[in-house]
Design an enzyme around this catalytic site. Sequence first.
Site, PDB file in Angstrom:
ATOM      1  N   ASP A 158       0.542   6.181  -7.571  1.00  0.00           N
ATOM      2  CA  ASP A 158      -0.537   5.201  -7.163  1.00  0.00           C
ATOM      3  C   ASP A 158       0.148   4.232  -6.468  1.00  0.00           C
ATOM      4  OD1 ASP A 158       0.265   4.151  -9.762  1.00  0.00           O
ATOM      5  OD2 ASP A 158      -1.470   2.931  -9.662  1.00  0.00           O
ATOM      6  N   GLU A 174      -0.220   2.809 -12.521  1.00  0.00           N
ATOM      7  CA  GLU A 174       0.780   1.529 -12.935  1.00  0.00           C
ATOM      8  C   GLU A 174       0.196   0.436 -12.178  1.00  0.00           C
ATOM      9  OE1 GLU A 174       4.077  -1.192 -12.302  1.00  0.00           O
ATOM     10  OE2 GLU A 174       2.851  -0.097 -10.734  1.00  0.00           O
TER      11      GLU A 174
END
Length: 381
Positions: free
Chosen positions: A79, A140
Amino acid sequence: MDVHLNEKEMLQLLEELVNTDSGSLYKEGVDQVGQILMPYFEQLGYKIEIITEEKVGNHLIIRPDCDEEPMVLIVAHMDTVFEKGTAQKRPFMIKDRRAYGPGVIDMKASLVSVIHALTYLKESGSTSYQRVQIILNSDEEIGSQTSRPYIEKESKGKSYALVMEPARRDGSVVTERRGSGRFTIEVHGKAAHSGIEPEKGRSAIEELAHKIVKLHELNDHEHGISVNVGIIEGGDAVNTISAMAIGHIDVRVATLEQAEEMEHKIEEMCASSDVMGTEIELTGDMSRPPMLKNKQIAELFNIVKKVGSELGMTIKDTKTGGGSDASFTSAMGIPTIDGLGPIGGNAHSEKEYLEINSLTERTILLAKVIERLVKGKHTEQ
């Protein structure tokens, strides 16, 4: 066998990844990144377990398809912080041996590096890639809330953890990180017209203001404690006493004891109101423990430093206030090194870049570190 990395192929994969939007809350895009990556691992002979998520992208747990247990855990994330449509506005580009684009250094270049490091090992005849397990998570950048349990579970039994956040601008790897937490204070008051009947109101904004002052008084930068109310919301109109106010708080600490102390102090602070008639709702916690440079981490860094020296690279280490998944593996007692990705800068901004020369250099470093760890040559001085 003399094997060389193909920079052109690496940049082609990087371009495809960067031009695929994968903001943490854009599940479709993050899953597309996973779909791009999975065939590379399958070609290397790995088995892939897909952990399905509803709101964020699916996590990938990638294991060697052999009888031996993996001893090295690699953690990387798919991400980014950028919203859908960013890649179309400023797609991947190369200028003066730097690559640009959303997520190019944090951490799509690292994803390319992992694949090509493992491919390098296999093609060079080393079986050490078969002792490596990889976790690619999808949240994350928003705290790894759904992936943390899997990272902690898969850390058990591993000898080492290599976390693929980018190297610092000077090429340093990370051996120490501050712990971090996020809290939200939601204050409920009572609305009233500020000109006609102000005495009937109870200002949520006034209450939040009291709390902001007290929160910032908790700062102790000398000892590594940082508290910042970075976003506030509240009020409906300038002539209306606010019935609602919200404050979003970022907390950084240097030790586990400080993390516990800050949680306690913030909870105690929000247990009562300064403005009579207002009510406070506190959510959040200290989500990432600090990563401390203990003896095990120092020894692992020395291995990385030695391997780098053999490759003609001077590897230094540093500490940083930013958070990463390295906090979880190190808290599990696993010797952990972070910042093993390529070199770049300006992460999370429109000027984010990768130093292209570092893409192959750091990939070779990663491959050789894996090989050294698996072969146990770290006993050499």
